[in-house]
Write a protein that holds these residues in place. Structure first.
Motif, PDB file in Angstrom:
ATOM      1  N   THR A 207      26.117   8.944  22.813  1.00  0.00           N
ATOM      2  CA  THR A 207      26.335   8.502  21.438  1.00  0.00           C
ATOM      3  C   THR A 207      24.985   8.232  20.773  1.00  0.00           C
ATOM      4  O   THR A 207      23.999   7.919  21.452  1.00  0.00           O
TER       5      THR A 207
ATOM      6  N   SER B 110      37.176  10.643  14.620  1.00  0.00           N
ATOM      7  CA  SER B 110      35.975  10.020  14.065  1.00  0.00           C
ATOM      8  C   SER B 110      36.214   9.547  12.637  1.00  0.00           C
ATOM      9  O   SER B 110      36.725  10.296  11.798  1.00  0.00           O
TER      10      SER B 110
ATOM     11  N   ARG C  44      31.663   6.885  11.185  1.00  0.00           N
ATOM     12  CA  ARG C  44      31.206   7.434  12.461  1.00  0.00           C
ATOM     13  C   ARG C  44      30.594   8.820  12.269  1.00  0.00           C
ATOM     14  O   ARG C  44      29.562   9.157  12.852  1.00  0.00           O
TER      15      ARG C  44
ATOM     16  N   ARG D 188      27.146   8.557  10.883  1.00  0.00           N
ATOM     17  CA  ARG D 188      26.177   8.127  11.889  1.00  0.00           C
ATOM     18  C   ARG D 188      25.818   9.286  12.838  1.00  0.00           C
ATOM     19  O   ARG D 188      24.652   9.492  13.174  1.00  0.00           O
TER      20      ARG D 188
END
Length: 266
Positions: free
Chosen positions: A130, A156, A160, A163
Motif C-alpha cells: 500500500t 476502493s 483511496r 491516494r
C-alpha cells in the motif's frame, strides 16, 4: 519518460489499448520462459510483466500459483528473474516485475531497485504493497528512475483511489474484480466504472487486469481502458503444451489474437 509510458503513448497514438502480458520467470523452465516472453513481444505485446516466483502468492489463482510453485521447485532464483528481465528489455519490449513485497524487502529495497534498473526493468507492480507502507520503495524508485504500479479495486473509495494514483508512475492497475487471478467467462461489469472513477484522479493510463483471456474480452476492455492485462490465459497455454516448441507457438498465437482484439478500429 519510461519505456512503459512510451509503450502506452504509442498504443494511444494508434487508437488502441496497450496489451500487457504476464508470465512467471522460470516456468516451465528458465529458457522456455524467456523464449515465450520474447515471442509475446514479437507478436504484439506492448509491455510484459515478469512474475517473480514467491512461496505465498496471495492473489494468484490456481493456474499461476501452480506455475510459480513449479518454478520454485525447479530452482528459479532472483538472478534468473533479472536475467529474464534483461533478455526482454534487450529485445526492445518494456518490462515490469510483478512481485509481492517480501522478496524486495529481503533483498534490500534500494539494492533491489538498483539491480532491476541495471537489468533493464522499468519498475514494479506490487499487489500487496500500500502507498502508506511504500516509503522506502517510493524513495528507491525515485533514485533509480523506476515506475511503480499500484492497484485500485472496485471496493476502493474515491479518497483511496486518489491516494493510490498519486503514488503511481507508468500506469494504474485496475483490478476488475475482487478475488484471485484467473480467466473468466465474461469481463466484470464493474470494470468500466472503476476505470471511469480512477480517471477522475489521474492522467496516467489505466489498465484493466484479472479475467481477460481472449480477443473478444480484450476488445471489450479496450473500449473503455488504456491497457488490457492478460496473465492466466498465457500461463495456461504454457502449462498445457506438450513441449517447448508448442508452448512458444501457443503463446505467440494467443498474443497475436489479443493484439488484434485491443485495436479499437478494424
Amino acid at each position: 519518460m519510461s519505456t512503459v509510458s512510451t509503450a502506452f503513448g504509442k498504443a494511444a497514438a494508434e487508437d488502441r489499448a496497450a496489451l500487457v502480458g504476464y508470465l512467471p520467470a522460470g516456468f516451465p523452465d528458465k529458457q522456455t520462459a524467456i523464449r515465450a516472453a520474447l515471442a509475446m513481444g514479437e507478436a504484439g505485446a506492448d509491455v510484459i510483466e515478469v512474475g517473480l516466483p514467491y512461496s505465498d502468492p496471495l492473489i494468484d489463482g490456481p493456474v499461476i500459483a501452480d506455475a510459480v510453485h513449479h518454478a520454485l521447485k525447479g530452482g528459479t532464483r532472483l538472478a534468473d528473474v533479472f536475467d529474464t528481465v534483461t533478455a526482454i528489455a534487450n529485445a526492445g519490449t518494456a518490462v515490469l516485475l510483478m512481485t509481492y513485497w517480501n522478496p524486495v524487502d529481503k533483498h534490500g529495497v534500494d539494492r533491489f531497485a538498483r539491480d532491476l534498473a541495471n537489468a533493464g526493468g522499468a519498475g514494479l507492480i506490487t499487489p500487496d504493497l500500500t502507498p502508506e507502507e511504500a516509503g522506502p520503495w517510493l524513495e528507491a524508485s525515485d533514485a533509480h528512475g523506476l515506475d511503480r504500479v499500484f492497484l485500485v479495486a472496485p471496493s476502493s473509495t474515491a479518497q483511496r483511489i486518489e491516494r493510490i494514483t498519486a503514488a503511481c508512475r507508468g500506469f494504474v492497475y485496475a483490478a476488475s474484480l475482487m478475488g484471485i487471478t484467473g480467466t473468466r467467462a465474461a469481463v466484470s461489469s464493474g470494470a468500466a466504472t472503476l476505470v471511469e472513477r480512477t480517471r477522475e484522479h489521474t492522467g496516467l493510463p489505466v489498465a484493466v487486469g484479472l479475467g481477460v483471456s481472449n480477443a473478444a474480452q480484450a476488445k471489450e476492455v479496450a473500449g473503455f481502458a488504456d491497457g488490457v492485462i492478460v496473465g492466466s490465459a498465457f500461463v495456461r497455454r504454457l502449462a498445457a503444451a506438450q513441449d517447448a516448441e508448442q508452448a512458444i507457438a501457443d503463446v505467440r498465437t494467443l498474443t497475436a489474437d489479443l493484439a488484434h482484439g485491443v485495436r479499437r478500429t478494424p
